[in-house]
Every structure is written in structure tokens, then in C-alpha cells.
Design an enzyme around this catalytic site. Structure first.
Site, PDB file in Angstrom:
ATOM      1  N   SER A  17      -3.914  -7.789   7.473  1.00 29.76           N
ATOM      2  CA  SER A  17      -4.539  -6.780   6.601  1.00 29.76           C
ATOM      3  C   SER A  17      -4.974  -7.430   5.295  1.00 29.76           C
ATOM      4  O   SER A  17      -4.413  -8.461   4.883  1.00 29.76           O
ATOM      5  CB  SER A  17      -3.516  -5.670   6.311  1.00 29.76           C
ATOM      6  OG  SER A  17      -4.058  -4.665   5.483  1.00 29.76           O
ATOM      7  N   GLY A  20      -4.367 -11.166   3.176  1.00 35.24           N
ATOM      8  CA  GLY A  20      -3.859 -12.087   4.198  1.00 35.24           C
ATOM      9  C   GLY A  20      -4.824 -12.247   5.349  1.00 35.24           C
ATOM     10  O   GLY A  20      -5.010 -13.353   5.883  1.00 35.24           O
ATOM     11  N   TYR A 151       8.191  -3.603  -8.827  1.00 37.16           N
ATOM     12  CA  TYR A 151       7.154  -4.466  -8.244  1.00 37.16           C
ATOM     13  C   TYR A 151       6.874  -5.662  -9.151  1.00 37.16           C
ATOM     14  O   TYR A 151       6.816  -6.811  -8.693  1.00 37.16           O
ATOM     15  CB  TYR A 151       5.880  -3.631  -8.041  1.00 37.16           C
ATOM     16  CG  TYR A 151       4.686  -4.407  -7.541  1.00 37.16           C
ATOM     17  CD1 TYR A 151       4.631  -4.866  -6.223  1.00 37.16           C
ATOM     18  CD2 TYR A 151       3.602  -4.680  -8.371  1.00 37.16           C
ATOM     19  CE1 TYR A 151       3.535  -5.573  -5.760  1.00 37.16           C
ATOM     20  CE2 TYR A 151       2.502  -5.381  -7.919  1.00 37.16           C
ATOM     21  CZ  TYR A 151       2.468  -5.824  -6.605  1.00 37.16           C
ATOM     22  OH  TYR A 151       1.378  -6.534  -6.151  1.00 37.16           O
TER      23      TYR A 151
HETATM   24  N1  LIG Z   1      -4.521  -5.378  -3.564  1.00 35.04           N
HETATM   25  C1  LIG Z   1      -4.162  -5.622  -4.819  1.00 35.04           C
HETATM   26  O1  LIG Z   1      -4.685  -5.010  -5.769  1.00 35.04           O
HETATM   27  C2  LIG Z   1      -3.110  -6.663  -5.110  1.00 35.04           C
HETATM   28  C3  LIG Z   1      -2.933  -7.054  -6.450  1.00 35.04           C
HETATM   29  C4  LIG Z   1      -1.965  -8.005  -6.751  1.00 35.04           C
HETATM   30  C5  LIG Z   1      -1.195  -8.562  -5.732  1.00 35.04           C
HETATM   31  N2  LIG Z   1      -1.402  -8.161  -4.453  1.00 35.04           N
HETATM   32  C6  LIG Z   1      -0.537  -8.783  -3.415  1.00 35.04           C
HETATM   33  O2  LIG Z   1      -1.328  -9.220  -2.347  1.00 35.04           O
HETATM   34  C7  LIG Z   1      -0.509  -9.265  -1.167  1.00 35.04           C
HETATM   35  C8  LIG Z   1      -1.293  -8.676  -0.012  1.00 35.04           C
HETATM   36  O3  LIG Z   1      -1.564  -7.310  -0.293  1.00 35.04           O
HETATM   37  P1  LIG Z   1      -2.942  -6.614   0.102  1.00 35.04           P
HETATM   38  O4  LIG Z   1      -3.560  -6.126  -1.145  1.00 35.04           O
HETATM   39  O5  LIG Z   1      -3.728  -7.441   1.026  1.00 35.04           O
HETATM   40  O6  LIG Z   1      -2.386  -5.293   0.827  1.00 35.04           O
HETATM   41  P2  LIG Z   1      -2.377  -4.780   2.318  1.00 35.04           P
HETATM   42  O7  LIG Z   1      -3.740  -4.701   2.864  1.00 35.04           O
HETATM   43  O8  LIG Z   1      -1.542  -3.549   2.272  1.00 35.04           O
HETATM   44  O9  LIG Z   1      -1.591  -5.925   3.093  1.00 35.04           O
HETATM   45  C9  LIG Z   1      -0.210  -6.090   2.959  1.00 35.04           C
HETATM   46  C10 LIG Z   1       0.249  -6.984   4.097  1.00 35.04           C
HETATM   47  O10 LIG Z   1       1.652  -7.207   3.972  1.00 35.04           O
HETATM   48  C11 LIG Z   1       2.249  -6.884   5.218  1.00 35.04           C
HETATM   49  N3  LIG Z   1       3.603  -6.420   5.006  1.00 35.04           N
HETATM   50  C12 LIG Z   1       4.046  -5.491   4.134  1.00 35.04           C
HETATM   51  N4  LIG Z   1       5.362  -5.335   4.275  1.00 35.04           N
HETATM   52  C13 LIG Z   1       5.747  -6.194   5.247  1.00 35.04           C
HETATM   53  C14 LIG Z   1       6.979  -6.507   5.862  1.00 35.04           C
HETATM   54  N5  LIG Z   1       8.125  -5.876   5.512  1.00 35.04           N
HETATM   55  N6  LIG Z   1       7.014  -7.460   6.829  1.00 35.04           N
HETATM   56  C15 LIG Z   1       5.887  -8.080   7.200  1.00 35.04           C
HETATM   57  N7  LIG Z   1       4.686  -7.826   6.677  1.00 35.04           N
HETATM   58  C16 LIG Z   1       4.626  -6.877   5.716  1.00 35.04           C
HETATM   59  C17 LIG Z   1       1.384  -5.818   5.816  1.00 35.04           C
HETATM   60  O11 LIG Z   1       1.591  -5.742   7.213  1.00 35.04           O
HETATM   61  P3  LIG Z   1       1.427  -4.307   7.998  1.00 35.04           P
HETATM   62  O12 LIG Z   1       0.013  -3.865   7.749  1.00 35.04           O
HETATM   63  O13 LIG Z   1       1.676  -4.653   9.402  1.00 35.04           O
HETATM   64  O14 LIG Z   1       2.431  -3.379   7.379  1.00 35.04           O
HETATM   65  C18 LIG Z   1       0.012  -6.340   5.452  1.00 35.04           C
HETATM   66  O15 LIG Z   1      -0.390  -7.330   6.340  1.00 35.04           O
HETATM   67  C19 LIG Z   1       0.791  -8.535  -1.525  1.00 35.04           C
HETATM   68  O16 LIG Z   1       1.813  -9.483  -1.754  1.00 35.04           O
HETATM   69  C20 LIG Z   1       0.450  -7.813  -2.813  1.00 35.04           C
HETATM   70  O17 LIG Z   1       1.567  -7.599  -3.632  1.00 35.04           O
HETATM   71  C21 LIG Z   1      -2.329  -7.236  -4.110  1.00 35.04           C
END
Ligand SMILES: NC(=O)c1ccc[n+]([C@@H]2O[C@H](COP(=O)([O-])OP(=O)(O)OC[C@H]3O[C@@H](n4cnc5c(N)ncnc54)[C@H](OP(=O)(O)O)[C@@H]3O)[C@@H](O)[C@H]2O)c1
Length: 247
Positions: A17, A20, A151
């Protein structure tokens, strides 16, 4: 065609998702063999199949400590020892400090920090010397936005951990760096029922570039740090945040 990650083997948590997924797709496009993990079997299957012969995916919850060694074993069994580990899986929940329960706190710590810590430990045990570890942090490690207390504590710890790991793993020439996104257009807030409009209205106005970032803009950073182009960079934190934590 030669790619920037030719012959390299990568494991990406949360590769099904958002950020990643973008990293996984970019790595494969640049010649890497990539294993992704996540929790949702259908998106794991969808992304793994879109990666083709140089991709595979497994269900693995990073808050289950026993799962780390299992998934590393599967990655190594198919593609050989790891060159790159991207610890990206994470959740973000907006909860005011005084309303944060112990269960809320434990959930985010177990996934974003404890899961990342022991994921890296399992990966390093099967990593080639000279490898690269990329940790997904956040601008919240240096900015204090309301309702992000637990967080933000996880992401501050991730940034600190990177310094120690960079120092400790230097003897094996393993580099450890952080990519810190600002607000990026993914599902992370939608999972908590927060609409895209809310994010646009409340976050975009804080960003000097006046827009949300795209997952590909983080994949660009991860690709650079994973590649040999970043051979003299370790212990650093790179922000792709539209300037939100910079100006
Ligand atoms: N989007 C933003 O604004 C933002 C800003 C700063 C930092 N980040 C960081 O970026 C990273 C990726 O987030 P994203 O924005 O791409 O969000 P996302 O689309 O919600 O993706 C989150 C990913 O983490 C996986 N995940 C969550 N909990 C998990 C667990 N317990 N075990 C295994 N996998 C798990 C999800 O897998 P499933 O879908 O299978 O649950 C998904 O693949 C995170 O570390 C987040 O804190 C994001």
C-alpha cells in the site's frame, strides 16, 4: 537495460500500500528482486503479482515478533541474502493526548517502533555486508502537531534508532538512513475514517508547496538511499515534505 538496483535483493514491510508499494514498484523497475509484506492478503497478492517474476509477497504482522524471522527466511530462500531492508509498515492515528488510552499507545508502539526494531534485527542477521537499511520516519519527529503524541513519539524514536544502528552496523558497511514524509496522499488517514478533504484542508495549508506529496516522491528517496549512489551516506534523515519541517 541496466538499473540502479541490479542484482540487489530487497525486503519491504508495508509494501502492499501507499509509500511501500511505490518503493516496491520502483525497486523492481530498477532491477531489484523484492519481497513485500503487509497484513491484507488481497492487496499483498495484487501487488506481488504486479511485480512479476522479481517480486513475491507474504502476510506478516510486524507486531508479531515471531513473524520477522519467518519472513526474512522466505525472502532469502527465494532471492538470496538481503542487500536492502525498508522498514516502512506503520499506522497513524490522530488521538488527543488526554484521550489516548494504554491500548492506543501500545498499538502504535508495537507496530511503528517495536515492530520496526525487531524487523531490522531479523533482517540484519541475513543481510550482506555493504547493505542499506531505510526506515520510514516522519516530519513529526521534528514538528509538534496536535493529536499525534504517541505516533510522534514512535517516529522520534525511529530517527534516534537510526543514529545508533548506523554507528553499530558501520563495521559491516551497512548504511542506515531515514526517509521522513510530510503529508502524503495514501490511505493512512482514511483507515481511521478521516476523509481526504479533511487532510487537504488541514494539512495542505501548512505545506510551503501547497499540496500533498505523492508516494513516488518517497520512492525516489528510498531508491537513492538503497543504491550505491548513497555509498557515503549513513545515519541521516531525509525529508520529502514539501518544506513543512524546513521553513
Ligand atoms: N501518508 C503520510 O502522510 C505519511 C506521513 C509521514 C509518515 N508516513 C509513514 O509512511 C509509512 C507508510 O504509510 P503510508 O502513508 O504508505 O500508509 P498506508 O497506505 O496506510 O500503508 C501502510 C502500510 O503499512 C502496513 N502495515 C500497517 N500495520 C501493519 C502491521 N501491523 N503489520 C504489517 N504491515 C502493517 C499496511 O499493510 P496493510 O494494508 O496490509 O494493513 C500498509 O502496507 C508509515 O510508516 C507512516 O507512518 C506516512
Amino acid at each position: 537495460m541496466s538499473g540502479r538496483l541490479d542484482t540487489k535483493t530487497a525486503l519491504i514491510t508495508g509494501g502492499n500500500s501507499g509509500i511501500g508499494r511505490a518503493i516496491a514498484e520502483r525497486f523492481v523497475a530498477e532491477g531489484a528482486n523484492v519481497t513485500i509484506t503487509g497484513r491484507n492478503q488481497s492487496t499483498i497478492d495484487e501487488v506481488a503479482s504486479s511485480l512479476g517474476d522479481r517480486g513475491q509477497g507474504f502476510r506478516s504482522d510486524v507486531s508479531d515478533m515471531a513473524s520477522h524471522a519467518e519472513v526474512v527466511d522466505k525472502a532469502v530462500a527465494k532471492f538470496g541474502k538481503l542487500d536492502v531492508f525498508v522498514a516502512n509498515a506503520g499506522i497513524a492515528e490522530m488521538i488527543p493526548f488526554l484521550e489516548t488510552t494504554e491500548a492506543d499507545y501500545d498499538r502504535v508502539m508495537d507496530i511503528n517502533l517495536k515492530g520496526l526494531f525487531f524487523g531490522v534485527q531479523a533482517a540484519v542477521r541475513h543481510m550482506n555486508d555493504g547493505g542499506s537499511i531505510v526506515l520510514t520516519g516522519s516530519v513529526v519527529s521534528v514538528k509538534g502537531f496536535p493529536a499525534f503524541s504517541a505516533y510522534s513519539a514512535t517516529k522520534g524514536a525511529v530517527r534516534t534508532l537510526a543514529r545508533v544502528l548506523a554507528s553499530e552496523l558501520a563495521e559491516r558497511k551497512i548504511r542506515v538512513n531515514v526517509i521522513s514524509p510530510g503529508p502524503i496522499a495514501t490511505h493512512i488517514f482514511g483507515r481511521q475514517g478521516i476523509e481526504r478533504d479533511f487532510i487537504e484542508e488541514n494539512f495542505t495549508q501548512m505545506v510551503p508547496l501547497k499540496r500533498l506529496g505523492e508516494p513516488d516522491e518517497l520512492a525516489n528517496l528510498a531508491l537513492f538511499l538503497a543504491s550505491d549512489e548513497a555509498s557515503y551516506i549513513t545515519g541521516a534523515d531525509f525529508h520529502a515534505d514539501g518544506g513543512v519541517a524546513q521553513v
